[in-house]
Write a protein that holds these residues in place. Structure first.
Motif, PDB file in Angstrom:
ATOM      1  N   ILE A   1       0.069  11.209 -14.018  1.00 41.92           N
ATOM      2  CA  ILE A   1       0.602  10.738 -15.302  1.00 41.92           C
ATOM      3  C   ILE A   1       0.478  11.852 -16.346  1.00 41.92           C
ATOM      4  O   ILE A   1       1.369  12.062 -17.170  1.00 41.92           O
ATOM      5  CB  ILE A   1      -0.133   9.450 -15.742  1.00 41.92           C
ATOM      6  CG1 ILE A   1       0.208   8.312 -14.771  1.00 41.92           C
ATOM      7  CG2 ILE A   1       0.217   9.072 -17.172  1.00 41.92           C
ATOM      8  CD1 ILE A   1      -0.587   7.039 -14.955  1.00 41.92           C
TER       9      ILE A   1
ATOM     10  N   ASP B   1       3.574  10.349  -5.147  1.00 42.11           N
ATOM     11  CA  ASP B   1       2.832   9.119  -4.849  1.00 42.11           C
ATOM     12  C   ASP B   1       2.284   9.175  -3.418  1.00 42.11           C
ATOM     13  O   ASP B   1       1.125   8.807  -3.172  1.00 42.11           O
ATOM     14  CB  ASP B   1       3.762   7.920  -5.029  1.00 42.11           C
ATOM     15  CG  ASP B   1       3.089   6.601  -4.688  1.00 42.11           C
ATOM     16  OD1 ASP B   1       3.489   5.974  -3.686  1.00 42.11           O
ATOM     17  OD2 ASP B   1       2.164   6.200  -5.420  1.00 42.11           O
ATOM     18  N   PHE B   2       3.086   9.653  -2.482  1.00 42.39           N
ATOM     19  CA  PHE B   2       2.660   9.800  -1.082  1.00 42.39           C
ATOM     20  C   PHE B   2       1.444  10.727  -1.003  1.00 42.39           C
ATOM     21  O   PHE B   2       0.430  10.418  -0.370  1.00 42.39           O
ATOM     22  CB  PHE B   2       3.811  10.364  -0.255  1.00 42.39           C
ATOM     23  CG  PHE B   2       3.457  10.655   1.179  1.00 42.39           C
ATOM     24  CD1 PHE B   2       3.031  11.923   1.570  1.00 42.39           C
ATOM     25  CD2 PHE B   2       3.557   9.670   2.144  1.00 42.39           C
ATOM     26  CE1 PHE B   2       2.706  12.198   2.891  1.00 42.39           C
ATOM     27  CE2 PHE B   2       3.229   9.932   3.474  1.00 42.39           C
ATOM     28  CZ  PHE B   2       2.804  11.199   3.850  1.00 42.39           C
TER      29      PHE B   2
ATOM     30  N   ASN C   1       3.181  14.418 -15.748  1.00 38.11           N
ATOM     31  CA  ASN C   1       4.440  13.828 -16.230  1.00 38.11           C
ATOM     32  C   ASN C   1       4.544  13.964 -17.746  1.00 38.11           C
ATOM     33  O   ASN C   1       5.573  14.343 -18.302  1.00 38.11           O
ATOM     34  CB  ASN C   1       4.444  12.348 -15.859  1.00 38.11           C
ATOM     35  CG  ASN C   1       5.787  11.871 -15.338  1.00 38.11           C
ATOM     36  OD1 ASN C   1       6.825  12.349 -15.768  1.00 38.11           O
ATOM     37  ND2 ASN C   1       5.774  10.930 -14.420  1.00 38.11           N
TER      38      ASN C   1
ATOM     39  N   ARG D   1      14.613  12.713  -9.291  1.00 40.27           N
ATOM     40  CA  ARG D   1      13.345  12.420  -9.960  1.00 40.27           C
ATOM     41  C   ARG D   1      12.594  11.331  -9.211  1.00 40.27           C
ATOM     42  O   ARG D   1      11.378  11.418  -9.009  1.00 40.27           O
ATOM     43  CB  ARG D   1      13.603  11.983 -11.416  1.00 40.27           C
ATOM     44  CG  ARG D   1      13.021  12.952 -12.395  1.00 40.27           C
ATOM     45  CD  ARG D   1      12.889  12.488 -13.807  1.00 40.27           C
ATOM     46  NE  ARG D   1      13.851  11.610 -14.349  1.00 40.27           N
ATOM     47  CZ  ARG D   1      15.015  11.981 -14.870  1.00 40.27           C
ATOM     48  NH1 ARG D   1      15.353  13.243 -14.887  1.00 40.27           N
ATOM     49  NH2 ARG D   1      15.827  11.083 -15.383  1.00 40.27           N
ATOM     50  N   ALA D   2      13.335  10.313  -8.778  1.00 37.28           N
ATOM     51  CA  ALA D   2      12.714   9.220  -8.009  1.00 37.28           C
ATOM     52  C   ALA D   2      12.134   9.761  -6.701  1.00 37.28           C
ATOM     53  O   ALA D   2      11.047   9.365  -6.284  1.00 37.28           O
ATOM     54  CB  ALA D   2      13.730   8.115  -7.740  1.00 37.28           C
TER      55      ALA D   2
ATOM     56  N   ALA E   1      18.362  11.574 -11.959  1.00 43.52           N
ATOM     57  CA  ALA E   1      17.470  10.411 -11.816  1.00 43.52           C
ATOM     58  C   ALA E   1      17.073  10.176 -10.363  1.00 43.52           C
ATOM     59  O   ALA E   1      15.916   9.838 -10.076  1.00 43.52           O
ATOM     60  CB  ALA E   1      18.131   9.166 -12.397  1.00 43.52           C
ATOM     61  N   TYR E   2      18.007  10.368  -9.427  1.00 48.54           N
ATOM     62  CA  TYR E   2      17.697  10.129  -8.014  1.00 48.54           C
ATOM     63  C   TYR E   2      16.692  11.160  -7.496  1.00 48.54           C
ATOM     64  O   TYR E   2      15.731  10.819  -6.802  1.00 48.54           O
ATOM     65  CB  TYR E   2      18.970  10.138  -7.166  1.00 48.54           C
ATOM     66  CG  TYR E   2      18.677   9.877  -5.707  1.00 48.54           C
ATOM     67  CD1 TYR E   2      18.752  10.909  -4.773  1.00 48.54           C
ATOM     68  CD2 TYR E   2      18.264   8.622  -5.274  1.00 48.54           C
ATOM     69  CE1 TYR E   2      18.446  10.684  -3.437  1.00 48.54           C
ATOM     70  CE2 TYR E   2      17.942   8.389  -3.945  1.00 48.54           C
ATOM     71  CZ  TYR E   2      18.042   9.421  -3.036  1.00 48.54           C
ATOM     72  OH  TYR E   2      17.718   9.199  -1.716  1.00 48.54           O
TER      73      TYR E   2
ATOM     74  N   ARG F   1       8.940  11.625  -7.497  1.00 44.88           N
ATOM     75  CA  ARG F   1       7.856  10.675  -7.771  1.00 44.88           C
ATOM     76  C   ARG F   1       7.366  10.046  -6.479  1.00 44.88           C
ATOM     77  O   ARG F   1       6.167   9.819  -6.293  1.00 44.88           O
ATOM     78  CB  ARG F   1       8.326   9.581  -8.737  1.00 44.88           C
ATOM     79  CG  ARG F   1       8.507  10.083 -10.132  1.00 44.88           C
ATOM     80  CD  ARG F   1       8.851   8.986 -11.111  1.00 44.88           C
ATOM     81  NE  ARG F   1       8.890   9.548 -12.445  1.00 44.88           N
ATOM     82  CZ  ARG F   1       9.896   9.407 -13.293  1.00 44.88           C
ATOM     83  NH1 ARG F   1      10.964   8.701 -12.960  1.00 44.88           N
ATOM     84  NH2 ARG F   1       9.838   9.966 -14.487  1.00 44.88           N
ATOM     85  N   PHE F   2       8.272   9.773  -5.565  1.00 46.18           N
ATOM     86  CA  PHE F   2       7.903   9.188  -4.270  1.00 46.18           C
ATOM     87  C   PHE F   2       6.939  10.106  -3.527  1.00 46.18           C
ATOM     88  O   PHE F   2       5.899   9.667  -3.022  1.00 46.18           O
ATOM     89  CB  PHE F   2       9.162   8.946  -3.422  1.00 46.18           C
ATOM     90  CG  PHE F   2       8.857   8.441  -2.048  1.00 46.18           C
ATOM     91  CD1 PHE F   2       8.681   9.322  -0.981  1.00 46.18           C
ATOM     92  CD2 PHE F   2       8.702   7.083  -1.814  1.00 46.18           C
ATOM     93  CE1 PHE F   2       8.375   8.861   0.295  1.00 46.18           C
ATOM     94  CE2 PHE F   2       8.389   6.605  -0.536  1.00 46.18           C
ATOM     95  CZ  PHE F   2       8.222   7.499   0.513  1.00 46.18           C
ATOM     96  N   TRP F   3       7.282  11.399  -3.445  1.00 43.54           N
ATOM     97  CA  TRP F   3       6.424  12.318  -2.693  1.00 43.54           C
ATOM     98  C   TRP F   3       5.108  12.599  -3.418  1.00 43.54           C
ATOM     99  O   TRP F   3       4.073  12.767  -2.787  1.00 43.54           O
ATOM    100  CB  TRP F   3       7.189  13.598  -2.327  1.00 43.54           C
ATOM    101  CG  TRP F   3       8.154  13.294  -1.225  1.00 43.54           C
ATOM    102  CD1 TRP F   3       9.508  13.208  -1.319  1.00 43.54           C
ATOM    103  CD2 TRP F   3       7.837  12.942   0.137  1.00 43.54           C
ATOM    104  NE1 TRP F   3      10.053  12.838  -0.118  1.00 43.54           N
ATOM    105  CE2 TRP F   3       9.047  12.664   0.793  1.00 43.54           C
ATOM    106  CE3 TRP F   3       6.639  12.831   0.857  1.00 43.54           C
ATOM    107  CZ2 TRP F   3       9.115  12.300   2.141  1.00 43.54           C
ATOM    108  CZ3 TRP F   3       6.694  12.465   2.202  1.00 43.54           C
ATOM    109  CH2 TRP F   3       7.915  12.208   2.825  1.00 43.54           C
TER     110      TRP F   3
ATOM    111  N   TYR G   1      13.453   4.236 -12.001  1.00 48.03           N
ATOM    112  CA  TYR G   1      14.800   4.723 -11.665  1.00 48.03           C
ATOM    113  C   TYR G   1      15.870   3.839 -12.314  1.00 48.03           C
ATOM    114  O   TYR G   1      16.791   4.335 -12.957  1.00 48.03           O
ATOM    115  CB  TYR G   1      14.958   4.735 -10.138  1.00 48.03           C
ATOM    116  CG  TYR G   1      16.349   5.077  -9.662  1.00 48.03           C
ATOM    117  CD1 TYR G   1      17.239   4.084  -9.247  1.00 48.03           C
ATOM    118  CD2 TYR G   1      16.782   6.405  -9.628  1.00 48.03           C
ATOM    119  CE1 TYR G   1      18.514   4.399  -8.811  1.00 48.03           C
ATOM    120  CE2 TYR G   1      18.053   6.721  -9.197  1.00 48.03           C
ATOM    121  CZ  TYR G   1      18.923   5.721  -8.787  1.00 48.03           C
ATOM    122  OH  TYR G   1      20.185   6.029  -8.360  1.00 48.03           O
TER     123      TYR G   1
ATOM    124  N   ILE H   1       8.426   3.085  -8.835  1.00 46.58           N
ATOM    125  CA  ILE H   1       9.387   4.182  -8.885  1.00 46.58           C
ATOM    126  C   ILE H   1      10.803   3.624  -8.993  1.00 46.58           C
ATOM    127  O   ILE H   1      11.642   4.141  -9.752  1.00 46.58           O
ATOM    128  CB  ILE H   1       9.219   5.091  -7.643  1.00 46.58           C
ATOM    129  CG1 ILE H   1       7.851   5.784  -7.710  1.00 46.58           C
ATOM    130  CG2 ILE H   1      10.346   6.111  -7.540  1.00 46.58           C
ATOM    131  CD1 ILE H   1       7.456   6.564  -6.463  1.00 46.58           C
TER     132      ILE H   1
END
Lengths: 220, 219
Positions: A71, A101-102, A74, A93-94, A90-91, A97-99, B73, B69
């Motif tokens: 955070i 978070d992983f 970010n 960015r998502a 945006a995609y 954020r996913f990786w 989005y 997420i």
């Protein structure tokens, strides 16, 4: 570039603090790092700034506290937009954020499972760690960085954890370079970056720190 | 070009409900595809190969995973209506902090109130109430976590409410007795049509939890 006063409540070996430091360095933001003694007694400032978790890092921007490293990174990216760490789409960015978070969910726990092992490190712990790095290799693909051509958000989130890998290799009896050469190549590319090379501690020092931790926890 | 939006979801999932509320807040038309979590579809496994979990949002063929997420989005893509996250970067960081706190604390603790027994269950009940009290502290006197308006943190938390009847029944406690302010916030959220429509019937959730308990042999 100034945009207010920036402090970081810090611990030199914490990969989470290192994330914030690299992000600030990438943005050219001046800040003061205040070392917390996590074993000797946490400062009043830390306990007041992060009453929920009482952990480092805490970023204080003009006296306002921010907690949780991902955070914080970010926030740094949004407050000092240049050069950008997160992609503009945006995609993408998502996905970033996913990786991130992983990595948050998996890597440090896997690292700790290895160095916290009593006696011989179980094969399951080693295999789990390597499997996680292989999944990250999949995310990296043929790109130089997780961010693509440029060092970005996921790279900032991931690279500090790697200064603990030497310790993991010593205890686990394997080398990341042999098991996950693509990941190792990515690590080397990041280390060529001044902001990373200047910020990350010597892995040998981290290894000594881990030995101290093991002694403290009574792990043989 | 019209957007194609598909949601892979499970009716009782508090994570899926978050996405349904977000889509409703933005007025987005989408196709809902119910998933069998005990027999996962090839589509789910293809769209979320890493975690193999719902919810998954598929927007024009591209998948977005992890509920927090997905909601961010949705907020960024359909930014012209009903903003969920605050504009100010510091407020945004605070919203993300509390959503992350909810993610870290609510699921495991709440699950133990129905999935365990004896001392473990008692400890889980205490911890669960503590979590709600901490959230109550953050809410303070504001109508919503977002301030005057329903926002990201409210959306991340309210889906848990349809599971409260199950926690309270199996755990033998009352959230209203322990945290009345929290229930006042719940009531405000439920006045919102997007929320009221998205939350499944708590008695149906209870039947589902009863089946789960049998599967994992709690008694």
């Amino acid at each position: 570039m100034s945009k207010g006063e920036v402090f970081l409540l810090d611990c030199w070996a914490s990969p989470f603090c290192l994330r914030a430091k690299i992000a600030l360095a990438e943005k050219g933001v001046e800040y003061e790092a205040r070392a917390e003694n996590l074993f000797g007694g946490k400062s009043d400032l830390l306990l007041k700034s992060n009453p929920i978790y009482k952990k480092v890092p805490v970023l204080l921007h003009d006296g306002k506290p921010l907690c949780e490293s991902t955070i914080i990174v970010n926030y740094i990216d949004e407050t000092w937009p240049s050069p950008p760490l997160l992609p503009s789409c945006a995609y993408e960015r998502a996905k970033a954020r996913f990786w991130a978070d992983f990595i948050d969910k998996k890597v440090f726990d896997a690292v700790c499972n290895i160095w916290k092992s009593k006696g011989e490190v179980p094969e399951t712990a080693k295999n789990e760690f390597i499997e996680i790095l292989k999944q990250l290799e999949g995310a990296l693909g043929e790109k130089d960085f997780f961010g693509g051509d440029s060092f970005g958000f996921v790279d900032v989130i991931a690279i500090p954890l790697t200064c603990w890998f030497y310790a993991v290799e010593k205890f686990g009896g394997f080398k990341v370079e042999n098991e996950c050469p693509k990941f190792s190549a990515w690590m080397n590319k990041c280390m060529q970056r001044d902001t990373v090379a200047r910020t990350l501690p010597d892995p040998e020092k981290v290894y000594e720190f881990v030995i101290t931790l093991r002694n403290m926890f009574g792990i043989e | 070009m019209a957007d194609e939006v598909i949601l892979l979801d499970f009716w009782a999932s508090m994570f899926g409900i978050r996405v349904r509320i977000a889509l409703a807040e933005k007025g987005i038309k989408y196709e809902y595809k119910e998933q069998d979590l005990f027999n996962k579809s090839p589509l789910l496994l293809q769209m979320n190969p890493v975690h193999k979990k719902i919810p998954v949002l598929i927007h024009n063929g591209k998948s977005v995973c992890e509920s927090s997420i997905i909601v961010q989005y949705i907020d960024e893509v359909w930014k012209d209506k009903a903003p969920l996250l605050p504009y100010d970067p510091y407020q945004r960081a605070q919203a993300r902090f509390w959503a992350d706190f909810i993610d870290k604390k609510m699921y495991d603790t709440s699950r133990k109130t129905w999935a365990t027994k004896g001392e473990e269950q008692e400890a889980a009940k205490k911890e669960f109430i503590e979590v709600l009290k901490t959230l109550g502290g953050e809410l303070g006197d504001k109508p919503f976590f977002g301030g005057d308006n329903f926002g990201y943190v409210d959306l991340c938390l309210i889906p848990y409410y349809c599971w409260f009847y199950s926690y309270e029944t199996f755990g033998k406690f009352s959230v209203e007795a322990e945290c009345p302010k929290f229930i006042a916030w719940v009531t405000r959220c439920l006045q919102r049509e997007t929320v009221a429509k998205a939350l499944p019937d708590e008695k149906k959730v209870f039947e589902f939890v009863s089946v789960l308990r049998e599967k994992i042999r709690v008694e």
